[in-house]
Write an enzyme that holds these catalytic residues in place. Structure first.
Site, PDB file in Angstrom:
ATOM      1  N   PHE A  70       4.564  13.440  -0.604  1.00 10.99           N
ATOM      2  CA  PHE A  70       4.631  14.123  -1.904  1.00 10.99           C
ATOM      3  C   PHE A  70       5.126  15.561  -1.691  1.00 10.99           C
ATOM      4  CE2 PHE A  70       2.870  14.024  -6.319  1.00 10.99           C
ATOM      5  CZ  PHE A  70       2.973  15.362  -6.637  1.00 10.99           C
ATOM      6  N   PRO A  83       0.786  -1.245   0.000  1.00 17.06           N
ATOM      7  CA  PRO A  83       0.000   0.000   0.000  1.00 17.06           C
ATOM      8  C   PRO A  83       0.816   1.292   0.000  1.00 17.06           C
ATOM      9  CG  PRO A  83      -0.284  -1.180   2.087  1.00 17.06           C
ATOM     10  CD  PRO A  83       0.544  -2.043   1.210  1.00 17.06           C
ATOM     11  N   GLU A  84       2.114   1.231   0.224  1.00 17.37           N
ATOM     12  CA  GLU A  84       2.903   2.464   0.302  1.00 17.37           C
ATOM     13  C   GLU A  84       2.994   3.154  -1.053  1.00 17.37           C
ATOM     14  OE1 GLU A  84       3.521   3.789   2.941  1.00 17.37           O
ATOM     15  OE2 GLU A  84       3.725   2.217   4.451  1.00 17.37           O
ATOM     16  N   GLY A  85       2.993   4.473  -1.031  1.00 21.35           N
ATOM     17  CA  GLY A  85       2.990   5.268  -2.258  1.00 21.35           C
ATOM     18  C   GLY A  85       4.389   5.527  -2.813  1.00 21.35           C
ATOM     19  N   PHE A  86       4.388   6.175  -3.955  1.00 20.75           N
ATOM     20  CA  PHE A  86       5.608   6.487  -4.702  1.00 20.75           C
ATOM     21  C   PHE A  86       6.638   7.235  -3.858  1.00 20.75           C
ATOM     22  CE2 PHE A  86       7.431   9.283  -8.245  1.00 20.75           C
ATOM     23  CZ  PHE A  86       8.244   8.289  -8.754  1.00 20.75           C
ATOM     24  N   ASP A 101       4.591  17.460 -11.923  1.00 23.37           N
ATOM     25  CA  ASP A 101       3.917  18.327 -10.949  1.00 23.37           C
ATOM     26  C   ASP A 101       4.891  18.778  -9.862  1.00 23.37           C
ATOM     27  OD1 ASP A 101       1.340  18.641 -11.881  1.00 23.37           O
ATOM     28  OD2 ASP A 101       0.469  17.017 -10.690  1.00 23.37           O
TER      29      ASP A 101
HETATM   30  N1  LIG Z   1       0.068  14.056 -10.376  1.00 20.11           N
HETATM   31  C1  LIG Z   1      -0.158  14.151  -9.061  1.00 20.11           C
HETATM   32  N2  LIG Z   1      -0.319  13.023  -8.356  1.00 20.11           N
HETATM   33  C2  LIG Z   1      -0.520  13.149  -7.031  1.00 20.11           C
HETATM   34  C3  LIG Z   1      -0.576  14.402  -6.386  1.00 20.11           C
HETATM   35  N3  LIG Z   1      -0.781  14.178  -5.067  1.00 20.11           N
HETATM   36  C4  LIG Z   1      -0.828  12.851  -4.904  1.00 20.11           C
HETATM   37  N4  LIG Z   1      -0.687  12.224  -6.090  1.00 20.11           N
HETATM   38  C5  LIG Z   1      -0.719  10.786  -6.362  1.00 20.11           C
HETATM   39  O1  LIG Z   1      -1.004  10.128  -5.176  1.00 20.11           O
HETATM   40  C6  LIG Z   1       0.130   9.398  -4.742  1.00 20.11           C
HETATM   41  C7  LIG Z   1       0.160   9.473  -3.234  1.00 20.11           C
HETATM   42  O2  LIG Z   1       1.096  10.244  -2.738  1.00 20.11           O
HETATM   43  P1  LIG Z   1       2.475   9.672  -2.267  1.00 20.11           P
HETATM   44  O3  LIG Z   1       2.995  10.795  -1.524  1.00 20.11           O
HETATM   45  O4  LIG Z   1       3.293   9.143  -3.331  1.00 20.11           O
HETATM   46  O5  LIG Z   1       2.053   8.452  -1.435  1.00 20.11           O
HETATM   47  P2  LIG Z   1       2.330   8.218   0.040  1.00 20.11           P
HETATM   48  O6  LIG Z   1       3.705   7.701   0.250  1.00 20.11           O
HETATM   49  O7  LIG Z   1       1.199   7.406   0.532  1.00 20.11           O
HETATM   50  O8  LIG Z   1       2.380   9.670   0.573  1.00 20.11           O
HETATM   51  P3  LIG Z   1       1.304  10.665   1.048  1.00 20.11           P
HETATM   52  O9  LIG Z   1       1.141  11.816   0.098  1.00 20.11           O
HETATM   53  O10 LIG Z   1       1.974  11.064   2.297  1.00 20.11           O
HETATM   54  O11 LIG Z   1       0.089   9.813   1.147  1.00 20.11           O
HETATM   55  C8  LIG Z   1       1.302   9.957  -5.507  1.00 20.11           C
HETATM   56  O12 LIG Z   1       2.325   9.048  -5.700  1.00 20.11           O
HETATM   57  C9  LIG Z   1       0.646  10.331  -6.817  1.00 20.11           C
HETATM   58  O13 LIG Z   1       0.499   9.172  -7.621  1.00 20.11           O
HETATM   59  C10 LIG Z   1      -0.422  15.561  -7.172  1.00 20.11           C
HETATM   60  O14 LIG Z   1      -0.437  16.676  -6.708  1.00 20.11           O
HETATM   61  N5  LIG Z   1      -0.209  15.380  -8.500  1.00 20.11           N
END
Ligand SMILES: Nc1nc2c(ncn2[C@@H]2O[C@H](COP(=O)(O)OP(=O)(O)OP(=O)(O)O)[C@@H](O)[C@H]2O)c(=O)[nH]1
Ligand SMILES: *[C@@H]1O[C@H](CO)[C@@H](O)[C@H](O)[C@H]1NC(C)=O
Ligand SMILES: *[C@@H]1O[C@H](CO)[C@@H](O)[C@H](O)[C@H]1NC(C)=O
Ligand SMILES: *[C@@H]1O[C@H](CO)[C@@H](O)[C@H](O)[C@H]1NC(C)=O
Length: 446
Positions: free
Chosen positions: A406, A69-72, A388
């Site tokens: 992010f 489940p961890e994001g990018f 972005d």
């Molecule tokens: N293009 C774009 N994608 C976004 C934006 N905000 C969030 N996302 C998408 O949502 C994902 C979630 O954010 P991440 O920060 O990567 O994931 P995470 O590690 O769970 O981090 P959090 O933001 O802390 O939840 C990103 O990887 C993007 O795919 C944005 O402003 N622009």
């Protein structure tokens, strides 16, 4: 995911408690760099000696993966921890190489009809830049070098079933029975099958669980002494903490994570076309070679626009009190535009269709990066997110979302470019939030 964030905060505290050992590590590291320089100077004199030392170092591969489940952007953080471990491993012993886990199947990458697995790191980051920090290879290169899609040993990292003993935190690592249901199963030939980034032929020869509590380099003795096979994968690598958060080694690795050139160029073109922003005028000239990039704090001016990261989706579903309503966010944006005399506002957001409509109504002049379906297919959700971030990183003033990784990655990018911290470490406050603490300024250690 909002849940997970709250877990991330104490890590920083734990790390500061352990900064002594990290300092020790940093000292060791700088010493070994010193040594390398000397041995290189001595190379012509003791040619044969150097060769026999090289021959004694076996090539070994470290692979890793992160909780699905961890994001990018948290994954980018885990890369820093693994790079640090590889540096420790290389200091004494074998010739370890870090194998980059292909990108894909991320929960947030939801654009329909596009193929988003088995994506090599080269699509998002500059590989030569990564390699100037620590030896890395793409997964497909590993398969080719290794003679097939086999990983000798998978270590599934986990916490201790019993938690902290006597309520005391200590660093430790032990082979233990698996606590959770194992995500790998044996096939008919006795190999382990599981999720290897969508490479279905990949198999593991052995899978065991390890309870680990501590910084990344705590794994070094285990990998050097207990395990002798060539390729080892650490699954659930986010279990390990940073060796030294925001220290020199952290920043070296972070600075080496240069975005792929084509993404930076698309971001730059967009800035020029829609935001009247260019590096020359904005004092954000970037060096292709990150080791030469050392911008003075406050030297970057940034383009004449407000940069905004407005994280929505799972951040608003939990009704978090540190995340604003759209109305509240727009009010803040307008006041910042006025204060800094900016006519333009660039908005990066993951807001869904309905929210976007509302946002456009409230802030008709906002500028967003919206790729055509064809461009999206090429760039993928990860590439769009990077563009972005790149555009936000070049804004005169930036405001992000509370505890979003992010937004944190944008802070770091702006720190590298040399912005005044006042223009970077800002976040939206919730509409009814009482104490709206602003993000921490982490200074680069060069
Ligand atoms: N293009 C774009 N994608 C976004 C934006 N905000 C969030 N996302 C998408 O949502 C994902 C979630 O954010 P991440 O920060 O990567 O994931 P995470 O590690 O769970 O981090 P959090 O933001 O802390 O939840 C990103 O990887 C993007 O795919 C944005 O402003 N622009
Ligand atoms: C590694 O080996 C040492 C010595 O043989 C042993 O005490 C220790 O428990 C082992 N650690 C792991 C994680 O297997
Ligand atoms: C699997 O790995 C564990 C831990 O390194 C080791 O003790 C065990 O002997 C290995 N099993 C096989 C079949 O190689
Ligand atoms: C772009 O910025 C420059 C100076 O920074 C200014 O002279 C010029 O008028 C601006 N162009 C537009 C179209 O706003």
């Amino acid at each position: 995911m909002a849940h997970r964030r709250t877990e991330q905060i104490p890590i920083v505290f734990i790390l500061s408690i352990y900064s002594f050992s990290s300092l020790f590590l940093t000292l060791l590291l700088s010493f070994s760099i010193f040594e390398t320089v000397i041995s290189e100077n001595a190379f012509s004199a003791s040619h044969t000696a150097s060769i026999s030392i090289a021959a004694a170092r076996d090539l070994r591969y470290l692979l890793y993966d992160v909780n699905p489940p961890e994001g990018f952007n948290l994954r980018r953080d885990v890369y820093i921890r693994m790079a640090s471990l590889v540096k420790t491993l290389r200091k004494d012993g074998d010739d370890w190489v870090l194998v980059l886990p292909p990108w894909g199947r991320l929960y947030h990458w939801q654009s329909p009809n596009i193929h988003q697995i088995r994506i090599p790191w080269g699509e998002f980051f500059s590989l030569t830049s990564l390699q100037a920090n620590v030896p890395v290879i793409e997964y497909e290169e590993f398969i080719a070098e290794n003679g097939g899609p086999f990983i000798d040993q998978v270590l599934v990292l986990q916490n201790y079933a019993e938690g902290w003993t006597d309520g005391k935190w200590e660093e430790k690592v032990d082979e233990r029975p698996c606590i959770e249901k194992m995500m790998y199963s044996k096939d008919k030939q006795g190999f382990y099958r599981g999720w290897f980034w969508g490479f279905e032929e990949t198999r593991a020869r052995n899978v065991t669980c390890i309870s680990a509590q501590g910084h990344a380099s705590i794994m070094a003795p285990v990998l050097q002494k207990n395990i002798t096979v060539t390729s080892v994968m650490l699954d659930r690598a986010e279990t390990l903490l940073h060796d030294h958060y925001a220290g020199k080694d952290y920043w070296d690795t972070r600075r080496s994570m240069v975005f792929a050139k084509h993404l930076r160029l698309i971001g730059d073109d967009f800035r020029a076309k829609y935001l009247n922003s260019s590096d020359d005028r904005d004092n954000t000239v970037y060096s292709e070679d990150w080791t030469r990039m050392k911008a003075k704090l406050g030297s970057a001016k940034g383009g004449p626009y407000l940069g905004v990261h407005l994280r929505r989706k799972d951040f608003i579903w939990g009704h978090r009190e540190d995340v604003p309503s759209l109305k509240g966010a727009v009010k803040k944006m307008r006041s910042m535009m006025k204060k800094h005399k900016l006519d333009n506002v660039f908005v990066a957001t993951d807001a869904d269709g309905d929210e976007l409509k509302e946002l456009k109504k409230l802030l008709p002049e906002m500028v967003r990066f919206e790729p055509s379906p064809e461009d999206l297919e090429l760039l993928k959700d990860g590439g769009v997110a990077i563009i972005d971030q790149w555009i936000c990183a070049h804004a005169r003033y930036f405001i992000g979302t509370s505890v979003s990784t992010f937004s944190f990655r944008i802070h770091e990018e702006r720190e590298i470019l040399g912005f005044d911290p006042k223009m970077t470490y800002n976040r939206f406050c919730g509409d009814t939030e009482k104490e709206c603490e602003q993000p921490t300024h982490w200074k680069i250690i060069y």
